[in-house]
Design a protein around this motif. Structure first.
Motif, mmCIF file in Angstrom:
data_model
loop_
_atom_site.group_PDB
_atom_site.id
_atom_site.type_symbol
_atom_site.label_atom_id
_atom_site.label_comp_id
_atom_site.label_asym_id
_atom_site.label_seq_id
_atom_site.Cartn_x
_atom_site.Cartn_y
_atom_site.Cartn_z
ATOM 1 N N SER A 33 41.100 -77.225 -36.896
ATOM 2 C CA SER A 33 41.999 -76.092 -36.709
ATOM 3 C C SER A 33 42.497 -75.647 -38.080
ATOM 4 N N VAL A 34 43.141 -74.496 -38.105
ATOM 5 C CA VAL A 34 43.655 -73.964 -39.357
ATOM 6 C C VAL A 34 44.909 -73.141 -39.051
ATOM 7 N N ILE A 35 45.872 -73.200 -39.954
ATOM 8 C CA ILE A 35 47.040 -72.317 -39.851
ATOM 9 C C ILE A 35 46.687 -71.038 -40.579
ATOM 10 N N GLY A 36 46.211 -70.056 -39.823
ATOM 11 C CA GLY A 36 45.740 -68.807 -40.396
ATOM 12 C C GLY A 36 46.497 -67.623 -39.837
ATOM 13 N N SER A 37 45.812 -66.869 -38.969
ATOM 14 C CA SER A 37 46.447 -65.692 -38.361
ATOM 15 C C SER A 37 46.825 -65.916 -36.910
ATOM 16 N N LYS A 38 46.366 -67.026 -36.312
ATOM 17 C CA LYS A 38 46.593 -67.298 -34.894
ATOM 18 C C LYS A 38 47.455 -68.555 -34.714
ATOM 19 N N LYS A 39 48.132 -68.611 -33.573
ATOM 20 C CA LYS A 39 48.896 -69.808 -33.234
ATOM 21 C C LYS A 39 47.970 -71.013 -33.058
ATOM 22 N N LEU A 40 48.482 -72.186 -33.385
ATOM 23 C CA LEU A 40 47.774 -73.425 -33.094
ATOM 24 C C LEU A 40 47.747 -73.641 -31.578
ATOM 25 N N LYS A 60 30.687 -62.594 -41.195
ATOM 26 C CA LYS A 60 30.306 -61.569 -42.172
ATOM 27 C C LYS A 60 30.919 -60.211 -41.855
ATOM 28 N N GLN A 61 31.223 -59.969 -40.596
ATOM 29 C CA GLN A 61 31.758 -58.673 -40.190
ATOM 30 C C GLN A 61 33.289 -58.601 -40.262
ATOM 31 N N LEU A 62 33.937 -59.695 -40.659
ATOM 32 C CA LEU A 62 35.397 -59.691 -40.755
ATOM 33 C C LEU A 62 35.868 -58.705 -41.823
ATOM 34 N N LYS A 63 36.926 -57.993 -41.511
ATOM 35 C CA LYS A 63 37.474 -57.027 -42.458
ATOM 36 C C LYS A 63 38.352 -57.705 -43.507
ATOM 37 N N SER A 64 38.865 -58.889 -43.179
ATOM 38 C CA SER A 64 39.744 -59.590 -44.112
ATOM 39 C C SER A 64 39.600 -61.095 -43.939
ATOM 40 N N LYS A 65 39.766 -61.812 -45.031
ATOM 41 C CA LYS A 65 39.814 -63.271 -45.001
ATOM 42 C C LYS A 65 41.123 -63.780 -45.616
ATOM 43 N N LYS A 66 42.066 -62.863 -45.763
ATOM 44 C CA LYS A 66 43.311 -63.174 -46.443
ATOM 45 C C LYS A 66 44.071 -64.290 -45.742
ATOM 46 N N HIS A 67 44.042 -64.289 -44.421
ATOM 47 C CA HIS A 67 44.774 -65.279 -43.643
ATOM 48 C C HIS A 67 43.826 -66.309 -43.023
ATOM 49 N N LEU A 68 42.756 -66.613 -43.743
ATOM 50 C CA LEU A 68 41.785 -67.632 -43.337
ATOM 51 C C LEU A 68 41.111 -67.291 -42.003
ATOM 52 N N GLU A 69 40.935 -66.010 -41.766
ATOM 53 C CA GLU A 69 40.259 -65.597 -40.533
ATOM 54 C C GLU A 69 38.857 -66.186 -40.435
ATOM 55 N N HIS A 70 38.202 -66.421 -41.573
ATOM 56 C CA HIS A 70 36.841 -66.971 -41.558
ATOM 57 C C HIS A 70 36.811 -68.445 -41.164
ATOM 58 N N ARG A 71 37.978 -69.104 -41.121
ATOM 59 C CA ARG A 71 38.044 -70.494 -40.663
ATOM 60 C C ARG A 71 38.445 -70.585 -39.194
ATOM 61 N N TRP A 130 46.840 -69.356 -27.065
ATOM 62 C CA TRP A 130 45.380 -69.284 -27.131
ATOM 63 C C TRP A 130 45.014 -67.884 -27.625
ATOM 64 N N TYR A 131 44.524 -67.806 -28.855
ATOM 65 C CA TYR A 131 44.218 -66.533 -29.516
ATOM 66 C C TYR A 131 45.452 -65.633 -29.613
ATOM 67 N N LYS A 132 46.611 -66.229 -29.751
ATOM 68 C CA LYS A 132 47.837 -65.467 -29.910
ATOM 69 C C LYS A 132 48.185 -65.377 -31.399
ATOM 70 N N PRO A 133 48.595 -64.204 -31.881
ATOM 71 C CA PRO A 133 48.891 -64.061 -33.318
ATOM 72 C C PRO A 133 50.170 -64.799 -33.715
ATOM 73 N N LEU A 134 50.215 -65.230 -34.965
ATOM 74 C CA LEU A 134 51.451 -65.787 -35.502
ATOM 75 C C LEU A 134 52.531 -64.703 -35.503
ATOM 76 N N ARG A 135 53.750 -65.111 -35.276
ATOM 77 C CA ARG A 135 54.857 -64.155 -35.225
ATOM 78 C C ARG A 135 55.918 -64.515 -36.264
ATOM 79 N N HIS A 136 56.577 -63.483 -36.767
ATOM 80 C CA HIS A 136 57.663 -63.702 -37.725
ATOM 81 C C HIS A 136 58.976 -63.779 -36.958
#
Length: 603
Positions: free
Chosen positions: A265-272, A112-123, A391-397
């Motif tokens: 798991s989910v392909i969201g904002s973090k590495k698998l 509920k406290q997440l600022k964004s769910k655009k990148h499936l952060e809630h999953r 582990w909890y690493k952000p996806l990179r471009h």
């Protein structure tokens, strides 16, 4: 009353009582300071600690204890296995999610406290601090699961009582309800003639995909109920099926109850939580991942975990439909795959009603393509990211670099299965004795499993299908079990030596994990948990009671914990397991076997 009056009136009984109370209080205070690890619970005084032989050097340890003074040691045969901690366990109470509670995925307060769910952060994972110490109740009328191989095609309805997919996917033959069972006909959104025909169709399209020989380790993205991976097992292929915990109710729970390897798991904002260059083939059949979004980061993440020379099989509507949305997605996909040098090896978009449309890409195994027109390509990732644990690493471009050996030479494809299981892995460290250590580790586990685990311990191996090695090392334990009809999830703790690439190169599967947190899996997932010197070091990090609660959550009733560790660890863990109403037995002073029952606390 003054002491002089007490003495004059000869009230010695009062003084005696006061002295006894003072001595008792001092004793309790000393007991507390001697056992700070169990600060919330009284520790029985008849438990002693003794030290067994040191662990083998090839096994890395990760889970640690809070700092405490050294305790008096006594022989292992003095340990009373019936001693239990006096813990008042309570059942989890979280409404509709209670029986399927996953602490790091059902943390509604954090979500509920997440600022964004655009990148499936809630999953994604949001672990509560401290970890919850409640026990997940059983579903009503829970039964011992159907055994493999029957479980691939049918499971008890009462064990996973979620009928939504039956109605939601009734036209696609995912799952049906039949009396007291769920049955799985082998259908799927893209499997018009069943999953077996679909697998054959892929082989016919690209003959180089030799299941169970060239292709051994597969990832199925957005797997549904995991029928694709379940049927590939017949062809000596092990598939990691994964999907998020979302509106497709309990799809991963169905997979695990069936005895098919799977994880949430989910392909969201973090590495698998997989290493680079892990999978021989990645599959997506209408997996609902928008590969082109966020600058193509989702597809760049697939590129990271796909082995050079490996295949991506994409079966989705943009491949064969011509409406505006599908045309846009296909155009974006063409540009993105070309930018990372993926080659189209086959495309089937002109078909009759008996076939299905798909495209199969292949990742390059050299840098020759990358050298051309670099301005149109994502940059190569920084070299240091190749060594980081995902582990909890952000996806990179960026485009993942190709794997090299200690001399900078590009690594080739692993040996054909089953030879790759025991051949020297190319990704071994460069140390002179690395190969000797690897070979010795393989021999060690083959002998230990044969001589001790099979012959000396009270474990019914015929009842075991889903296995987890909590501290997998080189995967030697899983390799020793290869001939049995079971599968092993190899876990490499994030603070242990990173051996997960070696595990995948051997043709096995696994994940990274931090055992101070809850695992991303449903309750009642595994038949056996194996732990070899996971608890060896003692530093302020994890609490053994929290880890025991997590083991109790993910182990099925009737399932086993097989732990090899020091007597000091066994002395600490056994009373916790006994408080959970587990039965325990000890062999040779270092092998603890715990068996979980059906007991649950009543609030």
């Amino acid at each position: 009353m003054p002491i002089s009056v007490l003495l004059s009136e000869r009230k010695y009984s009062f003084l005696c009582l006061a002295s006894i109370l003072l001595i008792s209080f001092a004793f309790l205070l000393l007991t507390y300071t001697s056992y700070p690890f169990f600060f919330a619970f009284p520790l029985p005084s008849d438990i002693h600690v003794s030290v067994s032989s040191p662990p083998p050097p090839s096994r890395s340890s990760s889970l640690q204890f809070p700092t405490e003074p050294e305790l008096e040691t006594q022989p292992a045969d003095h340990l009373d296995l019936n001693v239990s901690l006096n813990i008042r366990w309570r059942a989890c109470r979280l409404g509709s999610v209670t029986v399927d509670y996953i602490p790091c995925l059902d943390n509604s307060k954090a979500i509920k406290q997440l600022k964004s769910k655009k990148h499936l952060e809630h999953r994604e994972r949001h672990c509560p601090k401290p970890p919850p110490r409640c026990l997940v109740p059983l579903p009503k009328s829970y039964k011992v699961p159907v055994q493999w191989p029957q479980s691939r095609d049918m499971i008890w309805y009462s064990n996973v009582p979620h009928p939504k997919l039956v109605e939601y996917k009734k036209e696609q033959n995912w799952v049906r309800k039949s009396d007291d069972y769920f049955v799985f006909p082998g259908g799927g959104t893209q499997f018009k003639n069943g999953v077996t025909a679909y697998i054959d169709f892929i082989t016919e399209t690209v003959p180089a995909i030799k299941w169970g020989e060239h292709i051994r380790v597969v990832l199925d993205v957005g797997c549904g109920v995991a029928s694709f991976g379940g049927y590939l097992l017949d062809r000596d292929v092990v598939t990691m099926s994964f999907a998020p915990k979302d509106e497709h109710e309990a799809q991963i729970q169905f997979a695990l109850e069936r005895g098919i390897p799977a994880t949430l798991s989910v392909i969201g904002s973090k590495k698998l939580t997989f290493p680079d260059d892990a999978y021989d083939l990645i599959h997506c059949a209408r997996c609902r991942v928008h590969w082109e979004e966020d600058g193509g980061k989702p597809l760049l993440e697939l590129n990271r975990i796909l082995r050079p020379g490996g295949f991506f099989v994409w079966s989705a509507t943009p491949v064969y439909r011509n409406d505006e949305r599908d045309r846009y997605v296909w155009k974006s996909m063409v540009a993105l795959t070309q930018s990372i040098c993926w080659k189209v090896v086959a495309k089937r978009d002109n078909f009759d009603s008996t076939e299905i449309g798909l495209v199969i890409y292949q990742k390059p195994s050299s840098y020759s393509c990358y050298a051309h027109d670099r301005t149109k390509r994502p940059p190569l990732c920084d070299r240091k990211t190749k060594k980081e644990v995902s582990w909890y690493k952000p996806l990179r471009h960026c485009t993942s670099r190709l794997p090299v050996d200690s001399n900078g030479n590009l690594l080739g494809w692993p040996s054909p299965w089953p030879h790759r299981l025991r051949n020297k892995p190319q990704s071994l460290p460069a140390e002179p004795d690395a190969e000797a250590i690897f070979n010795e580790d393989t021999k060690h586990w083959a002998a230990l499993v044969s001589d001790v685990y099979f012959d000396a311990l009270a474990i019914n191996w015929a009842s075991i299908r889903n296995v987890m090695d909590m501290n997998a090392g080189y995967g030697g334990f899983a390799a020793a079990l290869n001939e049995l009809p079971l599968w092993v999830m190899n876990v490499v703790p994030i603070d242990a030596q990173d051996t997960l690439s070696i595990i995948f190169e051997r043709g096995l599967i696994g994940i990274y994990h931090d055992w101070c947190e809850s695992l991303s899996t449903y309750p009642r997932t595994y038949d056996l948990l194996h732990s070899s010197f996971l608890f060896k070091n003692r530093k302020e990090r994890c609490n053994i009671i929290d880890v025991a609660v997590e083991m109790d959550r993910i182990l099925r009733p009737g399932g086993y914990l097989l732990l090899q560790d020091t007597m000091e660890t066994i002395q600490k863990l056994n009373p916790v397991l006994r408080s959970l109403q587990w039965s325990t037995s000890l062999y040779e002073g270092q092998f603890l076997v715990g068996k979980k029952g059906f007991w649950r606390p009543k609030n």
